[in-house]
Design an enzyme around this catalytic site. Structure first.
Site, PDB file in Angstrom:
ATOM      1  N   GLY A  10     -33.225 -51.929 -30.453  1.00  0.00           N
ATOM      2  CA  GLY A  10     -32.260 -50.582 -29.036  1.00  0.00           C
ATOM      3  C   GLY A  10     -31.170 -51.761 -29.546  1.00  0.00           C
ATOM      4  O   GLY A  10     -30.373 -52.841 -30.137  1.00  0.00           O
ATOM      5  N   GLY A  11     -29.924 -50.809 -29.263  1.00  0.00           N
ATOM      6  CA  GLY A  11     -28.049 -51.904 -29.684  1.00  0.00           C
ATOM      7  C   GLY A  11     -27.843 -52.132 -28.563  1.00  0.00           C
ATOM      8  O   GLY A  11     -29.001 -52.191 -27.780  1.00  0.00           O
ATOM      9  N   SER A  12     -26.650 -52.962 -28.465  1.00  0.00           N
ATOM     10  CA  SER A  12     -26.047 -53.480 -27.784  1.00  0.00           C
ATOM     11  C   SER A  12     -25.548 -52.813 -26.068  1.00  0.00           C
ATOM     12  O   SER A  12     -26.191 -51.987 -26.407  1.00  0.00           O
ATOM     13  CB  SER A  12     -25.068 -53.724 -27.893  1.00  0.00           C
ATOM     14  N   SER A  13     -26.138 -53.465 -24.994  1.00  0.00           N
ATOM     15  CA  SER A  13     -26.054 -52.928 -23.989  1.00  0.00           C
ATOM     16  C   SER A  13     -27.560 -51.897 -23.302  1.00  0.00           C
ATOM     17  O   SER A  13     -26.881 -51.025 -22.385  1.00  0.00           O
ATOM     18  CB  SER A  13     -25.228 -52.599 -23.571  1.00  0.00           C
ATOM     19  N   LYS A  16     -32.762 -53.331 -23.032  1.00  0.00           N
ATOM     20  CA  LYS A  16     -33.487 -54.555 -24.028  1.00  0.00           C
ATOM     21  C   LYS A  16     -34.215 -55.862 -23.061  1.00  0.00           C
ATOM     22  O   LYS A  16     -35.388 -55.609 -22.749  1.00  0.00           O
ATOM     23  CB  LYS A  16     -33.616 -54.441 -24.897  1.00  0.00           C
ATOM     24  N   SER A  17     -33.162 -56.437 -22.489  1.00  0.00           N
ATOM     25  CA  SER A  17     -33.677 -57.633 -21.891  1.00  0.00           C
ATOM     26  C   SER A  17     -34.264 -56.977 -20.426  1.00  0.00           C
ATOM     27  O   SER A  17     -35.292 -57.924 -20.145  1.00  0.00           O
ATOM     28  CB  SER A  17     -31.671 -58.058 -21.844  1.00  0.00           C
ATOM     29  N   ASP A  37     -30.553 -62.139 -29.146  1.00  0.00           N
ATOM     30  CA  ASP A  37     -29.355 -63.564 -28.067  1.00  0.00           C
ATOM     31  C   ASP A  37     -29.286 -64.108 -28.402  1.00  0.00           C
ATOM     32  O   ASP A  37     -28.069 -65.683 -29.022  1.00  0.00           O
ATOM     33  CB  ASP A  37     -28.643 -62.763 -26.910  1.00  0.00           C
TER      34      ASP A  37
END
Length: 177
Positions: A10-13, A16-17, A37
């Protein structure tokens, strides 16, 4: 076949985390988690702003060079080796190259049983999260929200626009064999 890896793209922000942390909590067996990251953070500082490494422009455009690609290939092979040795692994990645990024993972993973998960989030929501985080170049989330999914084939997709990480993690966990 028992799932050996879960790869979230998925894209940044996009969330996912948060999903990864929840997955580790809800899955019955222990799963290791690795993200792009942490891979980037492990690179020498001189590669984190160079043509041959990774560059993030002021507008959020991310570009990678030959040295980055070589290290990424080695990292992927290393992750695959852990899974082949019996570790269950969750990957949090951003497929900057869309389908080509997935193909690089597929080459490294060979016949491992992988659950491919697309983590989607509306561009405006991801951009808002990006601003709230304060640790990202503004514009990256909007640029990546759709492009990272181009041509990628998933077993499952979740959308974090209006769905909490725990709910997404439970959905993913229900598909783990």
């Amino acid at each position: 076949m028992t799932t050996q890896m879960i790869i979230l793209n998925g894209g940044s922000s996009s969330g996912k985390s948060g999903i990864v942390r929840c997955l580790q909590a809800v899955l019955p067996d222990p799963w290791l988690a690795f993200g792009v990251d942490s891979f980037v953070d492990a690179m020498p500082a001189k590669m984190q702003a160079s043509d041959e490494g990774i560059e993030i422009a002021a507008d959020g455009v991310v570009s990678v060079g030959a040295d980055f690609m070589a290290l990424e290939a080695a990292w992927m092979e290393g992750v695959a080796a852990m899974a082949r040795a019996g570790a269950r692994v969750i990957i949090d990645d951003v497929f900057l190259g869309g389908a080509a990024s997935q193909q690089r993972w597929q080459k490294a993973l060979g016949d491992l049983a992988v659950l491919w998960v697309g983590v989607k989030c509306e561009s405006a929501v991801a951009a808002g999260r990006e601003v709230a985080r304060g640790d990202r170049v503004q514009g990256m989330a909007a640029l990546q929200a759709d492009s990272v999914h181009e041509g990628v084939i998933y077993d499952l997709e979740v959308d974090t626009t209006h769905t909490e990480s725990l709910v997404c993690a439970r959905t993913i966990a229900s598909h783990v064999g």
